[in-house]
Scaffold this motif. Structure first.
Motif, mmCIF file in Angstrom:
data_model
loop_
_atom_site.group_PDB
_atom_site.id
_atom_site.type_symbol
_atom_site.label_atom_id
_atom_site.label_comp_id
_atom_site.label_asym_id
_atom_site.label_seq_id
_atom_site.Cartn_x
_atom_site.Cartn_y
_atom_site.Cartn_z
ATOM 1 N N GLY A 195 0.969 -1.349 0.409
ATOM 2 C CA GLY A 195 -0.127 -0.227 0.647
ATOM 3 C C GLY A 195 0.705 1.463 0.086
ATOM 4 O O GLY A 195 1.617 1.191 0.948
ATOM 5 N N LEU A 196 0.605 2.106 -1.036
ATOM 6 C CA LEU A 196 1.432 3.572 -0.713
ATOM 7 C C LEU A 196 0.489 4.746 -0.209
ATOM 8 O O LEU A 196 -0.527 4.818 -1.117
ATOM 9 C CB LEU A 196 2.222 3.183 -2.109
ATOM 10 N N ALA A 197 0.913 5.631 0.032
ATOM 11 C CA ALA A 197 0.308 6.426 0.487
ATOM 12 C C ALA A 197 1.615 7.535 0.252
ATOM 13 O O ALA A 197 2.592 7.564 0.814
ATOM 14 C CB ALA A 197 -0.161 5.960 2.076
ATOM 15 N N ASP A 198 0.726 8.586 -0.126
ATOM 16 C CA ASP A 198 1.068 10.459 0.451
ATOM 17 C C ASP A 198 1.234 10.516 1.932
ATOM 18 O O ASP A 198 0.202 10.094 2.869
ATOM 19 C CB ASP A 198 0.320 11.085 -0.341
ATOM 20 N N GLN A 199 2.715 10.831 2.339
ATOM 21 C CA GLN A 199 2.962 11.223 2.805
ATOM 22 C C GLN A 199 2.983 13.233 3.572
ATOM 23 O O GLN A 199 3.141 13.750 2.268
ATOM 24 C CB GLN A 199 4.633 11.708 3.517
ATOM 25 N N VAL A 200 2.465 13.379 4.965
ATOM 26 C CA VAL A 200 1.643 14.848 4.856
ATOM 27 C C VAL A 200 2.983 15.202 5.475
ATOM 28 O O VAL A 200 3.729 14.731 6.476
ATOM 29 C CB VAL A 200 0.062 14.559 6.117
ATOM 30 N N ARG A 201 3.177 16.503 5.536
ATOM 31 C CA ARG A 201 4.678 17.244 5.547
ATOM 32 C C ARG A 201 4.524 17.702 6.755
ATOM 33 O O ARG A 201 3.138 17.557 7.800
ATOM 34 C CB ARG A 201 4.616 18.397 5.403
#
Length: 212
Positions: free
Chosen positions: A15-21
């Motif tokens: 599972g790939l997910a965007d990382q929040v700054r």
């Protein structure tokens, strides 16, 4: 989602997910307090991914699955409601919306060339935490310049109505106010202006902490 196969047989799922700054949630909270409005998230990501990211940073107004023209339509809808829109973006898909917003702000390091050329302001530090400082400084500068220009005009008009204002002195006063306003704007080039605004932002941080 990525399915991993070994010899043609499914062996796992990644599972790939965007990382929040790290500073995203804090920036959203400060912008909400500074502008007294709720931010909107305009993204081309799927509704599920957008909702997850929005929940992490504290955004409740989510518009997902948008094409570039859809982002422009969302900005214009806010215009129609009487809202003043400042849009932050960095991609080519954000460019039309940046142009449609009252103020377009691009992130310098990660921003595309087209977004940088279209935006009204570019944050070269590429730090989200700079956004509240930028808005705070802009407000202070506008208010100060309005006071300076208004004072000069009020004095010149009052002088002309109650006495005789020499034309050369009137021209000098009017142009002088323009020069002072310009010099006041150049103060933003000094590091102390940004440091002062940053210190003020840090002082109000405890008030925005949800645990206090």
């Amino acid at each position: 989602m990525i399915v991993v196969r070994i010899d043609g047989e499914p062996a796992g799922v990644l599972g790939l997910a965007d990382q929040v700054r790290p500073d995203a949630a804090d920036t959203v909270a400060r912008l909400t307090a500074l502008t007294a409005t709720t931010p909107h998230l305009l993204t081309g990501d799927s509704p599920r991914a957008a909702a997850r990211l929005a929940a992490e940073v504290g955004i409740t107004n989510v518009h997902a699955g948008l094409l570039p023209q859809d982002k422009v339509a969302a900005v214009r809808n806010l215009h129609a409601r009487g809202e003043r829109v400042a849009l932050v973006g960095d991609g080519v898909n954000d460019t039309p919306a940046l142009a449609a917003a009252h103020v377009g702000i691009a992130m310098g390091r990660s921003g595309s060339d087209l977004a940088l050329d279209t935006a009204d302001a570019v944050i070269t530090r590429d730090e989200l935490a700079t956004l509240p400082t930028l808005i705070s400084l802009a407000r202070r500068l506008v208010i100060a310049n309005l006071v300076i220009a208004g004072t000069f005009i009020a004095v010149l008009v009052s002088w002309d109505l109650t006495g005789t204002l020499p034309l050369p002195l009137g021209v000098a006063g009017h142009e002088g106010s323009t020069i002072i306003v310009s010099l006041n704007g150049l103060r933003l080039l000094r590091n102390t202006a940004w440091q002062h605004a940053t210190n003020q932002r840090q002082l109000v941080a405890p008030q925005l902490d949800p645990d206090t």
